[in-house]
Write a protein that holds these residues in place. Structure first.
Motif, short mmCIF file in Angstrom:
data_model
loop_
_atom_site.label_atom_id
_atom_site.label_comp_id
_atom_site.label_asym_id
_atom_site.label_seq_id
_atom_site.Cartn_x
_atom_site.Cartn_y
_atom_site.Cartn_z
N UNK A 1 0.83 -1.21 0.00
CA UNK A 1 0.00 0.00 0.00
C UNK A 1 0.86 1.26 0.00
N UNK A 2 0.31 2.30 -0.58
CA UNK A 2 0.98 3.60 -0.62
C UNK A 2 0.49 4.42 0.55
N UNK A 3 1.36 4.65 1.54
CA UNK A 3 0.96 5.34 2.77
C UNK A 3 1.98 6.41 3.18
N UNK A 4 2.85 6.81 2.24
CA UNK A 4 3.79 7.89 2.54
C UNK A 4 5.25 7.58 2.32
N UNK A 5 5.59 6.32 2.07
CA UNK A 5 6.99 5.98 1.84
C UNK A 5 7.33 6.12 0.37
N UNK A 6 8.63 6.08 0.06
CA UNK A 6 9.10 6.25 -1.31
C UNK A 6 10.34 5.40 -1.52
N UNK B 1 7.35 10.31 6.20
CA UNK B 1 6.29 10.36 7.22
C UNK B 1 5.15 9.46 6.76
N UNK B 2 4.82 8.48 7.57
CA UNK B 2 3.74 7.57 7.21
C UNK B 2 2.38 8.10 7.69
N UNK B 3 1.36 7.80 6.93
CA UNK B 3 -0.01 8.15 7.29
C UNK B 3 -0.55 7.01 8.15
N UNK B 4 -0.39 7.14 9.46
CA UNK B 4 -0.75 6.06 10.38
C UNK B 4 -2.25 5.82 10.43
N UNK B 5 -3.02 6.87 10.32
CA UNK B 5 -4.47 6.71 10.30
C UNK B 5 -4.91 5.91 9.08
N UNK C 1 13.24 2.00 3.56
CA UNK C 1 14.57 2.55 3.85
C UNK C 1 14.51 4.01 4.23
N UNK C 2 13.50 4.73 3.73
CA UNK C 2 13.38 6.14 4.02
C UNK C 2 12.57 6.47 5.25
N UNK C 3 12.18 5.45 6.01
CA UNK C 3 11.30 5.65 7.17
C UNK C 3 12.10 5.46 8.46
N UNK D 1 11.32 4.75 14.63
CA UNK D 1 10.13 4.93 15.46
C UNK D 1 8.86 5.01 14.62
N UNK D 2 8.98 5.53 13.41
CA UNK D 2 7.81 5.61 12.53
C UNK D 2 7.44 4.23 12.01
N UNK D 3 8.45 3.40 11.71
CA UNK D 3 8.16 2.03 11.30
C UNK D 3 7.44 1.28 12.41
N UNK D 4 7.92 1.43 13.64
CA UNK D 4 7.28 0.76 14.77
C UNK D 4 5.83 1.23 14.91
N UNK D 5 5.61 2.52 14.76
CA UNK D 5 4.24 3.04 14.83
C UNK D 5 3.39 2.47 13.68
N UNK D 6 3.99 2.32 12.51
CA UNK D 6 3.28 1.74 11.38
C UNK D 6 2.92 0.29 11.61
N UNK D 7 3.82 -0.45 12.25
CA UNK D 7 3.53 -1.85 12.59
C UNK D 7 2.39 -1.90 13.60
N UNK D 8 2.43 -1.03 14.59
CA UNK D 8 1.34 -0.97 15.56
C UNK D 8 0.00 -0.65 14.88
N UNK D 9 0.08 0.14 13.78
CA UNK D 9 -1.15 0.51 13.08
C UNK D 9 -1.64 -0.59 12.15
#
Length: 282
Positions: free
Chosen positions: A171-176, A185-189, A208-210, A213-221
């Protein structure tokens, strides 16, 4: 240990509220490093061979067979995955060769054509017991063809999964892709809404560009499979460059390639442990 199915690795991670690392193989030394990282940590890993990588090596079979052999010989749980195959026939050949999973990337196609071709790959995968990942909503940066601002629509994602029968969805959620700096910055919502909208594991490309802490938040999401390539390539290259700087007279390529391989072992192990740490609540 025999080759592990990608399905079982993703199911276990999703049930635990964690994620698994899917790391790209560039050459044999990176495959060796990634397997060693899995063995050192006792965690599963998915080795990915991309269409671009196979084009560089000139054929599917030589590198693929070697990677499959490493996975089968390892004491760790190792799966082998075809990454970003825009050529559906390549995905079908990888299924026939015994890959644990394949990704058919039809994101450049319109929705109907993407569905039709993905369904053809899924039918072959289902017949062989091979998970098929697909992509909906272009991931920014790949070959300059994708806009970084694109986002996957949850309703469209649900329709796509229902119509194709895919086993995982990128899915496309902010990474590149191919980011050298970890500033995405990932769109966690959106990740949470996609998790609720589709019944299959969500995949993050361009990780690689994330930042960690943002990856961890994305996994939690709700992210379950975290793809990493450029980040590990940078560790390999920096270690090779440092070895050559420190040993200017070296001529045996094994010496500096080993430095790169060792650097990838260490960082891949750290990432596997990072991805396995979140615990989703609720």
């Amino acid at each position: 240990m025999t080759l592990t199915t990608t399905q079982s690795i993703l199911d276990q991670a999703r049930d635990a509220g964690t994620a698994t690392g899917a790391f790209n193989v560039i050459h044999l030394e990176t495959a060796e490093a990634l397997v060693r990282a899995a063995e050192d940590t006792g965690l599963a890993v998915i080795l990915q061979l991309s269409e671009n990588c196979l084009r560089y090596h000139g054929a599917l079979e030589p590198l693929a067979r070697a990677t499959l052999a490493m996975a089968e010989a390892s004491s760790a749980r190792v799966a082998v995955h075809l990454d970003h195959a825009e050529d559906a026939d390549l995905a079908l050949r990888a299924i026939d060769l015994g890959f644990s999973s394949v990704m058919y990337d039809g994101a450049k196609l319109d929705f109907a054509d993407n569905v039709a071709t993905t369904k053809r790959v899924v039918a072959a995968g289902d017949a062989a017991g091979v998970l098929v990942e697909a992509e909906l909503g272009e991931i920014g940066g790949k070959d300059g063809a994708h806009a970084p601002g694109v986002r996957t629509d949850p309703a469209e994602a649900a329709q796509f999964v229902a119509e194709t029968g895919v086993g995982a969805l990128a899915v496309a959620v902010g990474s590149s892709h191919a980011m050298a700096e970890r500033t995405a910055v990932l769109d966690l919502d959106l990740i949470a809404r996609l998790r609720d909208a589709v019944p299959v594991p969500l995949v993050l490309h361009g990780s690689s560009g994330v930042p960690d802490d943002t990856i961890v938040a994305g996994i939690d999401a709700g992210l379950v499979k975290i793809n990493v390539s450029t980040h590990l390539n940078a560790f390999f290259t920096r270690a090779v460059r440092a070895h050559l700087d420190d040993h200017p007279a070296v001529v045996d390529s094994r010496k500096y390639i080993d430095a790169g391989r060792s650097a990838v072992v260490e960082e891949a192990a750290r990432l596997l442990q990072l991805f396995a740490s979140p615990r989703r609540v609720g």
